[in-house]
Design a protein around this motif. Structure first.
Motif, PDB file in Angstrom:
ATOM      1  N   ARG A  35      29.275  46.315  51.827  1.00 37.12           N
ATOM      2  CA  ARG A  35      30.163  45.206  51.471  1.00 37.12           C
ATOM      3  C   ARG A  35      30.351  45.253  49.961  1.00 37.12           C
ATOM      4  NH1 ARG A  35      29.605  45.298  56.379  1.00 37.12           N
ATOM      5  NH2 ARG A  35      29.136  43.507  57.755  1.00 37.12           N
ATOM      6  N   ILE A  36      31.550  44.936  49.494  1.00 34.36           N
ATOM      7  CA  ILE A  36      31.736  44.757  48.060  1.00 34.36           C
ATOM      8  C   ILE A  36      31.106  43.430  47.683  1.00 34.36           C
ATOM      9  CG2 ILE A  36      33.417  44.469  46.199  1.00 34.36           C
ATOM     10  CD1 ILE A  36      35.352  46.178  47.875  1.00 34.36           C
ATOM     11  N   PHE A 253      37.162  37.960  50.170  1.00 27.45           N
ATOM     12  CA  PHE A 253      35.902  37.790  49.453  1.00 27.45           C
ATOM     13  C   PHE A 253      35.407  36.370  49.689  1.00 27.45           C
ATOM     14  CE2 PHE A 253      38.046  41.158  47.126  1.00 27.45           C
ATOM     15  CZ  PHE A 253      37.026  42.061  46.872  1.00 27.45           C
ATOM     16  N   HIS A 273      33.735  40.343  52.354  1.00 29.61           N
ATOM     17  CA  HIS A 273      33.028  40.822  51.181  1.00 29.61           C
ATOM     18  C   HIS A 273      32.583  39.574  50.409  1.00 29.61           C
ATOM     19  CE1 HIS A 273      34.292  44.966  51.984  1.00 29.61           C
ATOM     20  NE2 HIS A 273      35.435  44.427  52.383  1.00 29.61           N
TER      21      HIS A 273
END
Length: 388
Positions: A35-36, A253, A273
């Motif tokens: 995951r970012i 995100f 993310h």
């Protein structure tokens, strides 16, 4: 022997508390995630030079940069000069410029360091905005500054735009102008009014569905310039609704500091993310959890990250915009700074019972990296605040 101290209760009494948590081990090398994960980082004030903390707070740049190295070493990207850094609540645009310059330069010294910078309109007093062009010019100045110094922009929500926009079309016009000029892909920022009351009605509506339609239309019209969108509404159903409707290749995100564990894990179809302020405070635990998730060890991911959620919900409780105090409190307890002071004196935004609750929950979530130091510092705070 167990470490014990007296902590205040909500009823005004005291209770004996014995620490039970175990510090989280550090990785031998920078971990990799699937995951970012951006950690929105705080700034460290400098009380030795802080002669006007409300008007011109001094920043300890050495400790501020050291904390960024701490986050990079744990595998995080950094979301710089965001609301966690007290943008608009202690850190003005001049201070943000210095922070952005220094962090971008520092990132170049760290192989693979990720960094994106908040660009908004906070140097424009919302009361002084007379037209959409005023908002566009303000965004152009800040996005231009970030790009001039080699950075990538997170397009922060604008108080000025929220004040003067009359419809979703006004948001489309402003965002279309800025995204059309951006050199690189941008992360959009949907910050709920629980974080900033001046953002009520963002995207042109106080109702979620019309606001969702508006932001999705902006993304669709500028898809080649939008990397993703951070959503911070503290409502996981809203985030899933956005996530399910994003175009292919546009990332969601999570900014949900109440429900991040389940949103990052995902529902078997999609996942979020992360771009989170709480990752500043629980970085070692979040790093271990994310590395476990990347290795397919979902059980360890849950075991490590789920105990941090009650802590985060306490830190981000209403009035949510004061969460920065809890984040810096934990940085102090864990030895990342030598004092518990903040730009604009923000440490006074929470009371002693709140800090006692945060201390207990941090211990139970294994977030206290140096328990003896944390207990000693907690005792000193209790003394300063008049708790026997």
């Amino acid at each position: 022997m167990p470490i014990s101290l007296s902590l205040p209760r909500a009823d005004g009494g005291l209770e004996a508390y014995s620490l039970l948590g175990m510090p989280t081990e550090r990785p031998a090398a920078v971990p990799h995630f699937n995951r970012i994960a951006y950690a929105a980082a705080h700034v460290v004030s400098d009380p030795r030079r802080d002669t006007r903390p409300w008007e011109a707070p001094a920043v300890d740049w050495e400790r501020t940069m050291a904390f960024r190295h701490h986050l990079w070493s744990l595998g995080f990207r950094i979301a710089e000069a965001m609301d966690t850094a007290q943008r608009g609540m202690g850190l003005d645009w001049a201070g943000a410029q210095e922070l952005i310059r220094r962090s971008l330069a520092e990132a170049k010294t760290v192989p693979g360091a990720g960094l994106a910078c908040g660009a908004g309109t906070d140097h424009l007093n919302p009361a002084d905005a007379r037209s959409l062009d005023d908002v566009v010019k303000a965004y152009e100045e800040q996005v231009g500054f970030v790009e001039k110094h080699g950075g990538r922009a997170i397009m922060m929500a604008s108080r000025a735009l929220a004040r003067i926009a009359q419809s979703p079309d006004d948001y489309r016009k402003v965002y279309g102008r800025i995204l059309g000029q951006a050199k690189d892909k941008v992360v959009l920022h949907w910050l709920g009014d629980m974080f900033d009351p001046q953002l009520r009605g963002y995207w042109g509506s106080e109702s979620f569905e019309p606001a969702l339609d508006a932001v999705l239309s902006i993304i669709a019209e500028n898809r080649d310039k939008v990397e993703g969108i951070k959503i911070s509404l503290l409502d996981n159903a809203c985030e899933v609704a956005l996530r399910d409707r994003l175009p292919e290749g546009v990332l969601c995100f999570t900014g949900d500091d109440f429900n991040y564990a389940e949103l990052i894990e995902g529902d078997g179809r999609k996942y979020s993310h992360a771009l989170l302020g709480i990752f500043d405070a629980v970085a070692p635990q979040a790093s271990k959890a994310l590395a476990s998730l990347a290795a397919g060890d979902v059980a360890t991911f849950r075991a490590v990250i789920e105990p941090t959620v009650p802590l985060s919900r306490k830190i981000f409780e209403a009035p949510t915009q004061y969460y920065k105090a809890g984040v810096v409190f934990l940085a102090w307890l864990n030895g990342h700074q030598d004092h518990f002071t903040m730009p604009a004196g923000m440490q006074s935004a929470r009371g002693v019972v709140h800090y006692a609750d945060v201390f207990r929950l941090a211990d139970r979530a294994n977030v206290l990296d140096r328990p003896e130091l944390a207990a000693a510092r907690m005792k000193s705070l209790m003394t300063v605040l008049g708790v026997a």
